[in-house]
Scaffold this active site. Sequence first.
Site, PDB file in Angstrom:
ATOM      1  CG  HIS A  53      -3.769  23.025 -32.461  1.00 46.64           C
ATOM      2  ND1 HIS A  53      -3.222  22.835 -33.711  1.00 46.64           N
ATOM      3  CD2 HIS A  53      -3.689  24.358 -32.221  1.00 46.64           C
ATOM      4  CE1 HIS A  53      -2.828  24.001 -34.199  1.00 46.64           C
ATOM      5  NE2 HIS A  53      -3.111  24.945 -33.318  1.00 46.64           N
ATOM      6  CD  GLU A  54      -5.199  26.260 -29.292  1.00 43.79           C
ATOM      7  OE1 GLU A  54      -4.185  26.928 -28.995  1.00 43.79           O
ATOM      8  OE2 GLU A  54      -5.805  26.375 -30.378  1.00 43.79           O
TER       9      GLU A  54
ATOM     10  CG  HIS B 299       0.021  26.820 -29.868  1.00 45.33           C
ATOM     11  ND1 HIS B 299       0.963  27.304 -30.734  1.00 45.33           N
ATOM     12  CD2 HIS B 299      -1.108  26.636 -30.599  1.00 45.33           C
ATOM     13  CE1 HIS B 299       0.420  27.416 -31.959  1.00 45.33           C
ATOM     14  NE2 HIS B 299      -0.836  27.004 -31.903  1.00 45.33           N
TER      15      HIS B 299
ATOM     16  CD  GLU C 104      -0.594  26.782 -36.047  1.00 50.42           C
ATOM     17  OE1 GLU C 104      -0.519  27.659 -35.165  1.00 50.42           O
ATOM     18  OE2 GLU C 104      -1.637  26.125 -36.265  1.00 50.42           O
TER      19      GLU C 104
END
Lengths: 510, 510
Positions: free
Chosen positions: B274-275, B278, B304
Amino acid sequence: MSISAESQTLEQQVQAFKALDEKIIHLGSILGLVEWDQKVMAPKKGRGLFAKAIGTLSTEAFKLTVSKEMGELVNQLSSPENSARLDDITRAQVRERKMEYDRSHLIPEDMYREYVVLTAEANDIWEEARNQADFSIFEPALVKIVEFKRKAAEIYGYQDHPYDALLDEFEPGLTVKVLDPLFARLRESSVDLLRRTQQSTSKPREDLFEQKYPIDVQKTFNREMLPIIGFDLDAGRLDETVHPFAQTINTGDVRITTRYVETNVRSALFGTIHEAGHGIYEQNIDASLEGTVLSTGASFGIHESQSRFLENMVGRSEAFWKYFYKGLQSAFPEQLGTVQLVDFYRAINRVQPSLIRVEADELTYNLHIMLRYEIEKALIGGDIEVKDLPAIWNQKVEDYLGIRPANDREGVLQDVHWSFGGFGYFPSYSLGNLYAAQILHTIEQQVPNLYEAIEQGDFDTVQTWLHAQIHQYGKLYTPEELILKVTGEPLNADYLVDYLEQKYSRIYNL
Amino acid sequence: MSISAESQTLEQQVQAFKALDEKIIHLGSILGLVEWDQKVMAPKKGRGLFAKAIGTLSTEAFKLTVSKEMGELVNQLSSPENSARLDDITRAQVRERKMEYDRSHLIPEDMYREYVVLTAEANDIWEEARNQADFSIFEPALVKIVEFKRKAAEIYGYQDHPYDALLDEFEPGLTVKVLDPLFARLRESSVDLLRRTQQSTSKPREDLFEQKYPIDVQKTFNREMLPIIGFDLDAGRLDETVHPFAQTINTGDVRITTRYVETNVRSALFGTIHEAGHGIYEQNIDASLEGTVLSTGASFGIHESQSRFLENMVGRSEAFWKYFYKGLQSAFPEQLGTVQLVDFYRAINRVQPSLIRVEADELTYNLHIMLRYEIEKALIGGDIEVKDLPAIWNQKVEDYLGIRPANDREGVLQDVHWSFGGFGYFPSYSLGNLYAAQILHTIEQQVPNLYEAIEQGDFDTVQTWLHAQIHQYGKLYTPEELILKVTGEPLNADYLVDYLEQKYSRIYNL
């Protein structure tokens, strides 16, 4: 309580001055952190971009130190009648900010900007020159830097010698007149003592450290040693860099680094202890000075006295290893299991003339400093020119150490300092040794069981003394005031001369 | 070439504006780094002191964004005749700085300062309330924050609903009018799909993750995975924190964190992916935008979408694990050696209504967001009051998820957002899912072999597409413009609804 209009004005001035001082300290604290980060943590692709951001912030901080507002405030607050009405802390804050303002605001902005660009570029040029072992590559840049420094010395002003103006940045108040006899005494006795150690037939072993010491084990040992000797890991960090350093963010966040070399267990050990000495100083400055210009060491020399004291007077003492050696043997049983403590102690104090300052032992280190001091003084004074440096350097190394650099890389190009214009910086290292020995002499009188305590792993005794006498005061006192207050006399080279004589006489059976 | 006086003036204005924009970005970049440091690296005793330094610098940066100079520049440069003469990048820079200026400079300084203090204190109060599981502790502070936010919404201005003014900060241009039908469609279909998965007799295994996965091995696996999926470790770092996050310093320095839980190998894996989503976005913004306000994601929702896309559409796909599962089995032979890929795949996609948002699965996650959105909208609109929140919260959780919090800690107190005044933030999470599904639909049309490439460990194909279509542009386009440009239509909930329906029908044999 009624306040007269006049004292109200003074109060307001003090308030404005303190707010400005704190703002500069806050920006400085942030700059310290980000510079640490770029050396220790930042991924390589971001550093070039981030340098611009650092440039923006450090320009803002610098502008505040030489701002019109700062000038007016420090001039008003330092007038005799106002100064007399300030408390000690405020008066010292004004003293420091005024000194900085007076030095810096006189440099014309164009000249300053040119110099910033020059030194930024000079670092790369110096690296290139060092890699090629060719001084001629660095020479043109160094000529310009020396020109700037000579001009700056005239602008800053001095009484006797232009080099005094540069010394003042690192050791406020120190002059050639004071330093020359101190260094002369130390140089003569060191050259003589070195000759006698070299002639001794009872020399420490050379082979102890020529083994492999696994780095993971070294890391654990160093980390466990730190809190014992007084460094608070909840108020600091230990990380790894090629060139060890200490960086203060605030008294609750002091970061030190060390360097692990697999084939040289001493490198990290004494690097860690040295930087811990700097760090413990900063961690123990009194909370009342936090957020002011006074929340740092009294001078470069006094700071260095704390790192050298811990590294040499404590870390290279027999008492220190009476406590730590068993732990080190357990960590490295194959390497040190059969080595006696006394042999280990003598080996870590082995004297060996060498060409590279940062690898020098406690005795020859000062000789490396002497020759740099003499060269800088002559250069800034106009007695020699940049082109003469390699020849002069090599001759002095031979005179003092009896060996000769084979090329400029292991000679005149070895240090980074001149590339950033740090003329006047080198003496701090030997000043640190001089201060440290004088402080040791005082402690031994006041705390006769100093080394017995250390033998028992009691580092509180020595640290409590240092906190009370030195650390807590930060920059409240000038270095001259501090050494007088702590030891009862001005800086005196006899203490270091005697200390070295005694230590090496024992180790070398002189 | 001769330049008319008028265009010279415009040039000068552009130059001044760009210098000011860059200065704010530099300070922001430094603030980003030091905030990362305080969460990841700083020793505990220094953080309180350093908060003051951060306060000083962020105040300086904020002052620049609402300065008179900024106001004059953005107003002049956004006039129709001037705007037409700007290049696309400059025009977008002006758009962003004007939006920020228009919002922020109208808040009276006293009101802003009070709010900064309020939210700084509210965080501690919220933590205390959460620890005690007692909303009444937090209630008074939250009442004040909501008051501020209601006032701020009036000052910012809006067309239909006061909440629009707050949404605008996170998703420029988005309104309740647009969001209500999108979320209603998603909510209804999600509640229905959830019911069907719960009734299914073919459920994924529950026990796979209830084993010990040594953290060192997890660390190595996560670190090795990162460059394969597109995160450049020379332009970033991976560290460990309790709450994972991504922090951009610049495009060459994007730092992400993850959280290792020994009994839950999924936690770090999907946190890291997830990170990384980003981070990869920020690493691939075009160099021409570096040092400008445009060198970041288009909006919170678009940002997001990139993390959710990588985490869910890629990281929770069967194709992803066809490539990575053998490596994971080798890393954890005892735990996963006998578990089939299909069982692992189904297990990481298990749907389970739960009380805590950050632990929710891909399907129920959006229901957690819905209830927050509805509560925030009603609160800012004045339809409900702070005191009503626990009861409303618990009722909505029961309506949507069929379970009920036992106390405020696992209910209304679970999120930090309201304590820092982040009203309008929560919708970004579901917007990310909506954008991501719509983007996936477009990629699958343009790159039909998407999942076959991923199966082979070819992440270049998908990343190259994302870089070209989304990442490179940073904030050049508004989110509305971007999603239209990329997918050919405005945001449409059908894509996420269809994606979830298909995915869970297969997994749960619906």
